[in-house]
Design an enzyme around this catalytic site. Structure first.
Site, PDB file in Angstrom:
ATOM      1  N   CYS A   1       0.891  -1.103  -0.169  1.00 16.60           N
ATOM      2  CA  CYS A   1       0.091  -0.069   0.066  1.00 16.60           C
ATOM      3  C   CYS A   1       0.926   1.373  -0.079  1.00 16.60           C
ATOM      4  CB  CYS A   1      -1.082  -0.051   1.264  1.00 16.60           C
ATOM      5  SG  CYS A   1      -2.008  -1.221   1.057  1.00 16.60           S
TER       6      CYS A   1
ATOM      7  N   CYS B   1     -13.824   0.150   7.467  1.00 21.39           N
ATOM      8  CA  CYS B   1     -13.003  -0.597   6.450  1.00 21.39           C
ATOM      9  C   CYS B   1     -13.059   0.284   5.133  1.00 21.39           C
ATOM     10  CB  CYS B   1     -13.273  -1.891   6.085  1.00 21.39           C
ATOM     11  SG  CYS B   1     -13.667  -2.881   7.673  1.00 21.39           S
TER      12      CYS B   1
ATOM     13  N   HIS C   1      -9.236   3.788  -1.791  1.00 18.34           N
ATOM     14  CA  HIS C   1      -7.942   3.128  -1.855  1.00 18.34           C
ATOM     15  C   HIS C   1      -7.338   2.218  -2.802  1.00 18.34           C
ATOM     16  CE1 HIS C   1      -4.354   1.889  -0.069  1.00 18.34           C
ATOM     17  NE2 HIS C   1      -4.624   0.767   0.523  1.00 18.34           N
TER      18      HIS C   1
END
Lengths: 140, 401
Positions: free
Chosen positions: B82, B218, B348
């Site tokens: 990430c 989340c 994301h």
């Protein structure tokens, strides 16, 4: 049934290499660096802490305290939910992650800092009848 | 002192789902946008770093160049979980600091589609014919969910609960407040994947994924891209005054990996490498945490954001619970955190994240963030974590001119 099949049936093996089940009470074993005493559960090439090359098996304590946990409700197929995953700081040193078993999977029932002890259970059976034995922790 | 480097162009796609586009389209949109923003062309670029976790092995950078300009420059395809986008950013920056390029592009892109919260681990596996120990742990079977969890929602849930174990005043409600804040912030960001506020009660009552993280705590999967154009100090001096006026200074750029800690025997340690990266970045920039006007940090899960308040020194040591309780990280608080909506609501797309947060901070420092502008912002910090682990921290400052 052949001799080989008979010998195989009822056989139990640890689900992971760092669980010892054939020397009395089951216990976990770490690879301890002979130079700096850092401990690892995996096969090592060298020590992640000091670069040392020599390791010796180190039996770990069978009791400890809960440092962290989660109650998992969304998991891979075949995994029963909800279940509790917890990190346990073992008495005498070392930390390990495993499921908490024999307890209702409800955050209200689980105490950070609570004492637990090692337990084992059959996690699966292969086509030859061999049972894989996994470990978890249960309230002490 | 190392030569200063500057951001002169920045752009990102809206994060979301683009089933009719491919990842090259997304990367091209962000890259062309960043070039236009810098009043530059691909002919000016001497080096490009492209971060995409899924496509780095497949030469995404070169495939992008084939669409927007093949000039024969060095192209680096990077992957770092990430932290992939931030690693691309830092790769481009290193080329500038090394004097190999005076203008460079950093691009992050990802197309995840609806792969699900658990990724590949969410698919079923065949039953083994016979147990044979294999791998570094001598496992005879997949033990995910049988001997603890190593999947992201559970890992980051446990990161938060360990913090709760070590510090008073932290629990489910404090973690949920993080998500309440980021969803509220995202309502002001037209580039966010989701722009819908939720009450604290709604956050806490949402489907529980891995306690204490509910579904609204989340981050989603999604698609998107971001790009920035970097240049050297000497190059900047030759550019148009309008470009110079909008330039954003890169005051610190740090990448760390996880040093050995005893707890790694059981789990990833996402805190130590973040603490080390932050300390080094503050030192490089000569900036204190109290100087920060805004922070974009890696809130892959609400639990992670709370722990990083402490890791990045945004609150008193051990005081992350109190910090969110007094609304310190809200956009009108003492240190606004994730005013973009964060990963939790902006989204994301993995490779894009570490460039998109630079875009976000740079846009505020330029005073161009529209409805979500933090007024008078002069200094900002970006942070990402790739589990495994890699941590990148950048500190950006408004141009003095």
């Amino acid at each position: 049934m052949t001799m080989t099949e008979a010998a195989t049936r009822g056989r139990r093996i640890p689900a992971v290499g760092y669980l010892v089940i054939d020397q009395g009470d089951p216990y976990l074993v770490a690879q301890e660096c002979s130079s700096c005493q850092a401990m690892f559960f995996d096969r090592r090439n060298a020590c992640a802490r000091c670069g040392g090359l020599d390791f010796a098996p180190k039996p770990l304590g069978r009791t400890g305290v809960i440092r962290s946990f989660t109650v998992v409700r969304r998991a891979a197929p075949g995994v029963t939910v909800p279940y509790v995953s917890a990190t346990v700081a073992l008495d005498g040193g070392g930390m390990v992650k495993a499921n908490l078993v024999g307890i209702e999977a409800d955050p209200a029932n689980i105490q950070l800092g609570g004492r637990v002890k090692l337990t084992t259970f059959v996690a699966g059976t292969d086509e030859e009848g061999t049972e894989a034995v996994a470990f978890g922790f249960t309230p002490a | 002192m190392p030569a200063e480097a500057w951001i002169i162009g920045a752009a990102m796609t809206r994060f979301g789902r683009y089933p009719d586009l491919d990842v090259i389209d997304l990367a091209a949109e962000a890259t062309l946008g960043a070039l236009a923003d810098a009043d530059a062309s691909i002919q000016d670029i001497q080096m490009m770093a492209v971060g995409c976790l899924s496509e780095a092995p497949n030469m995404l950078g070169q495939r992008l160049a084939k669409q927007i300009g093949q000039t024969g420059i060095p192209i680096y395809n990077v992957a770092n979980a990430c932290a992939t986008g931030a690693t691309a950013m830092r790769t481009a920056l290193m080329a500038i600091k090394a004097g190999e390029a005076d203008m460079a592009l950093a691009v992050g892109a990802e197309q995840m589609g609806k792969m699900g919260l658990l990724g590949n681990a969410g698919r079923s596996r065949p039953k083994p014919a016979g147990f044979t120990p294999s791998g570094r742990y001598g496992s005879v079977m997949p033990v995910e969910g049988i001997i603890g969890t190593q999947l992201m929602p559970g890992v980051f849930a446990q990161v938060g609960m360990e913090y709760a174990n070590d510090h008073d005043g932290v629990g489910f409600e404090q973690f949920a407040k993080v998500a309440e804040k980021n969803h509220a912030h995202s309502a002001l960001n037209p580039l966010a994947q989701y722009q819908k506020p939720f009450s604290l009660e709604e956050v806490m009552a949402a489907e529980m994924v891995a306690y204490p993280n509910t579904l609204l705590m989340c981050c989603p999967t999604g698609d998107g891209a971001a790009g920035v154009v970097l240049c050297s100090d000497s190059k900047l001096a030759t550019l148009d005054p309008d470009v110079r006026h909008r330039a954003v200074k890169i005051s610190a750029s740090v990448l760390t990996s996880d040093p050995y800690t005893p707890s790694e025997m059981a789990d990833f340690d996402v805190s130590t490498l973040t603490r080390q990266a932050a300390a080094l970045a503050y030192e490089q920039a000569g900036v204190a945490p109290a100087d920060l006007d805004l922070v974009e940090l890696h809130d892959c899960f609400a639990t992670a954001e709370l722990v990083h308040y402490d890791n990045l020194q945004l609150c008193e040591p051990g005081g992350a619970g109190e910090f969110i309780d007094r609304r310190g990280p809200w956009r009108d608080g003492s240190t606004p955190v994730n005013v973009s909506g964060g990963l939790l609501s902006k989204g994301h797309p993995i490779g894009a994240t570490g460039v998109a947060n630079v875009y976000e901070v740079a846009t505020h420092l330029r005073g161009e963030a529209g409805d979500r502008q933090i007024e008078g912002a002069r200094v900002g910090l970006t942070h990402v974590i790739g589990l495994g682990s890699a941590c990148a921290v950048h500190i950006l400052e408004k141009a003095a001119s």
